[in-house]
Write an enzyme that holds these catalytic residues in place. Structure first.
Site, PDB file in Angstrom:
ATOM      1  N   LYS A   1      -0.761  -3.269   6.165  1.00 49.32           N
ATOM      2  CA  LYS A   1      -0.585  -4.495   5.433  1.00 49.32           C
ATOM      3  C   LYS A   1       0.884  -4.844   5.214  1.00 49.32           C
ATOM      4  O   LYS A   1       1.223  -5.959   4.836  1.00 49.32           O
ATOM      5  CB  LYS A   1      -1.251  -4.360   4.053  1.00 49.32           C
ATOM      6  N   GLY A   2       1.753  -3.876   5.444  1.00 50.68           N
ATOM      7  CA  GLY A   2       3.145  -4.042   4.995  1.00 50.68           C
ATOM      8  C   GLY A   2       3.915  -5.185   5.611  1.00 50.68           C
ATOM      9  O   GLY A   2       4.895  -5.651   5.035  1.00 50.68           O
TER      10      GLY A   2
ATOM     11  N   GLU B   1       6.753  -4.836  12.119  1.00 47.45           N
ATOM     12  CA  GLU B   1       6.482  -3.794  11.114  1.00 47.45           C
ATOM     13  C   GLU B   1       7.367  -4.003   9.898  1.00 47.45           C
ATOM     14  O   GLU B   1       8.406  -4.658   9.980  1.00 47.45           O
ATOM     15  CB  GLU B   1       6.835  -2.424  11.715  1.00 47.45           C
ATOM     16  N   ASP B   2       6.971  -3.421   8.794  1.00 43.53           N
ATOM     17  CA  ASP B   2       7.821  -3.473   7.609  1.00 43.53           C
ATOM     18  C   ASP B   2       8.951  -2.451   7.692  1.00 43.53           C
ATOM     19  O   ASP B   2      10.095  -2.739   7.398  1.00 43.53           O
ATOM     20  CB  ASP B   2       6.990  -3.256   6.325  1.00 43.53           C
TER      21      ASP B   2
ATOM     22  N   ASP C   1       9.739   4.637   9.948  1.00 41.86           N
ATOM     23  CA  ASP C   1      10.100   5.841   9.197  1.00 41.86           C
ATOM     24  C   ASP C   1      10.145   7.011  10.185  1.00 41.86           C
ATOM     25  O   ASP C   1      11.135   7.193  10.881  1.00 41.86           O
ATOM     26  CB  ASP C   1       9.054   6.008   8.093  1.00 41.86           C
TER      27      ASP C   1
ATOM     28  N   LYS D   1      14.618   3.551   9.044  1.00 38.14           N
ATOM     29  CA  LYS D   1      15.109   4.789   8.408  1.00 38.14           C
ATOM     30  C   LYS D   1      15.344   5.819   9.509  1.00 38.14           C
ATOM     31  O   LYS D   1      14.542   6.738   9.673  1.00 38.14           O
ATOM     32  CB  LYS D   1      14.009   5.364   7.500  1.00 38.14           C
TER      33      LYS D   1
ATOM     34  N   PHE E   1      12.531   6.091  -0.689  1.00 32.98           N
ATOM     35  CA  PHE E   1      11.269   5.356  -0.633  1.00 32.98           C
ATOM     36  C   PHE E   1      11.485   3.985  -1.268  1.00 32.98           C
ATOM     37  O   PHE E   1      11.926   3.880  -2.404  1.00 32.98           O
ATOM     38  CB  PHE E   1      10.164   6.130  -1.349  1.00 32.98           C
TER      39      PHE E   1
ATOM     40  N   ASP F   1       4.669  -1.268  -0.189  1.00 35.04           N
ATOM     41  CA  ASP F   1       3.973  -0.896  -1.419  1.00 35.04           C
ATOM     42  C   ASP F   1       4.169   0.568  -1.775  1.00 35.04           C
ATOM     43  O   ASP F   1       4.565   1.384  -0.944  1.00 35.04           O
ATOM     44  CB  ASP F   1       2.466  -1.137  -1.266  1.00 35.04           C
TER      45      ASP F   1
ATOM     46  N   ARG G   1       4.138  -4.856  -3.668  1.00 38.07           N
ATOM     47  CA  ARG G   1       4.301  -5.594  -2.410  1.00 38.07           C
ATOM     48  C   ARG G   1       4.951  -6.950  -2.593  1.00 38.07           C
ATOM     49  O   ARG G   1       5.671  -7.424  -1.723  1.00 38.07           O
ATOM     50  CB  ARG G   1       2.938  -5.854  -1.767  1.00 38.07           C
TER      51      ARG G   1
HETATM   52  P1  IMP Z   1       5.884   6.070  10.355  1.00 33.97           P
HETATM   53  O1  IMP Z   1       4.727   6.236  11.268  1.00 33.97           O
HETATM   54  O2  IMP Z   1       6.260   7.358   9.690  1.00 33.97           O
HETATM   55  O3  IMP Z   1       7.085   5.408  10.978  1.00 33.97           O
HETATM   56  O4  IMP Z   1       5.330   5.235   9.143  1.00 33.97           O
HETATM   57  C1  IMP Z   1       5.530   3.927   8.941  1.00 33.97           C
HETATM   58  C2  IMP Z   1       4.695   3.478   7.758  1.00 33.97           C
HETATM   59  O5  IMP Z   1       4.859   4.343   6.612  1.00 33.97           O
HETATM   60  C3  IMP Z   1       5.165   2.121   7.314  1.00 33.97           C
HETATM   61  O6  IMP Z   1       4.487   1.094   7.993  1.00 33.97           O
HETATM   62  C4  IMP Z   1       4.864   2.145   5.824  1.00 33.97           C
HETATM   63  O7  IMP Z   1       3.545   1.732   5.596  1.00 33.97           O
HETATM   64  C5  IMP Z   1       4.990   3.599   5.417  1.00 33.97           C
HETATM   65  N1  IMP Z   1       6.317   3.866   4.802  1.00 33.97           N
HETATM   66  C6  IMP Z   1       7.298   4.637   5.295  1.00 33.97           C
HETATM   67  N2  IMP Z   1       8.381   4.641   4.490  1.00 33.97           N
HETATM   68  C7  IMP Z   1       8.075   3.834   3.453  1.00 33.97           C
HETATM   69  C8  IMP Z   1       8.819   3.407   2.268  1.00 33.97           C
HETATM   70  O8  IMP Z   1       9.982   3.763   2.006  1.00 33.97           O
HETATM   71  N3  IMP Z   1       8.161   2.557   1.441  1.00 33.97           N
HETATM   72  C9  IMP Z   1       6.883   2.113   1.677  1.00 33.97           C
HETATM   73  N4  IMP Z   1       6.169   2.474   2.758  1.00 33.97           N
HETATM   74  C10 IMP Z   1       6.760   3.326   3.644  1.00 33.97           C
END
Ligand code: IMP
Length: 180
Positions: free
Chosen positions: A44-45, A100-101, A104, A132, A153, A160, A166
């Site tokens: 949803k981000g 994407e939002d 990470d 990040k 975070f 969220d 959000r």
């Molecule tokens: P990845 O697969 O580890 O890159 O995860 C990405 C997802 O983790 C994002 O789409 C977010 O939903 C969540 N996420 C990672 N870091 C944060 C943060 O700092 N705040 C909120 N959601 C996060």
């Protein structure tokens, strides 16, 4: 505004985000001139960012949404990607931009990109508001990003914690107490 007391600091204001999104939109407009990409928002981000970004993109686009969750060690792209909500469009032969939002560890996007290429997308680019890089476990090329952030975070502008925050207009770091 609601939740104001939970905020430790603001990383990016609504105005800073808008200015950066305008630049990202111009870049995408230039790169996709004469094309008609499918833009996929990852729920949803990404929906708030996607709405603002696309209004700064001056090429015709098709828009669709997906909701996925990834499991596994996070260190490889071979783990499973569970599709919670799939696309309604066929990506075969199309240029795709995933929105994407935040990137990470990179796990979700690496797997999603792999899946879209396996569905014969012509190209798959990634646009994210936040990046990040210090947290990355899986290599994934981020074609467009708004801001690089340290390992904190963050919430707001679509992101969220436990479905809260959000709709904050800025990107913020929460106080420790807010996680309890
Ligand atoms: P990845 O697969 O580890 O890159 O995860 C990405 C997802 O983790 C994002 O789409 C977010 O939903 C969540 N996420 C990672 N870091 C944060 C943060 O700092 N705040 C909120 N959601 C996060």
């Amino acid at each position: 505004m609601q939740h104001t007391n939970d905020i430790k600091k603001t990383l990016f204001t609504q105005q800073q985000i808008a200015a950066r999104i305008e630049e990202m939109g111009a870049e995408i407009t230039k790169d996709y001139a004469g094309k008609r990409p499918i833009v996929i928002g990852v729920l949803k981000g990404a929906w708030i960012f996607l709405a603002d970004l696309l209004r700064e993109v001056d090429v015709d686009v098709d828009v669709d949404f997906m909701s996925v969750s990834s499991y596994g060690s996070g260190t490889t792209t071979s783990g499973s990607l569970t599709i919670v909500k799939d696309l309604t469009v066929d990506v075969s032969g199309r240029d795709v931009i995933i929105v994407e939002d935040i990137v990470d560890t990179g796990t979700t996007l690496a797997r999603l990109k792999e899946m879209l290429l396996a569905r014969n997308a012509n190209s798959v680019a990634i646009a994210t508001l936040l990046n990040k890089p210090s947290r990355r476990k899986v290599e994934v090329a981020v074609n467009y990003f708004g801001f690089e952030i340290p390992d904190e975070f963050v919430v707001g502008f679509g992101l969220d914690f436990d479905e809260k925050y959000r709709t904050l207009k800025d990107v913020c770091v929460l106080k420790e107490e807010a996680y309890m």
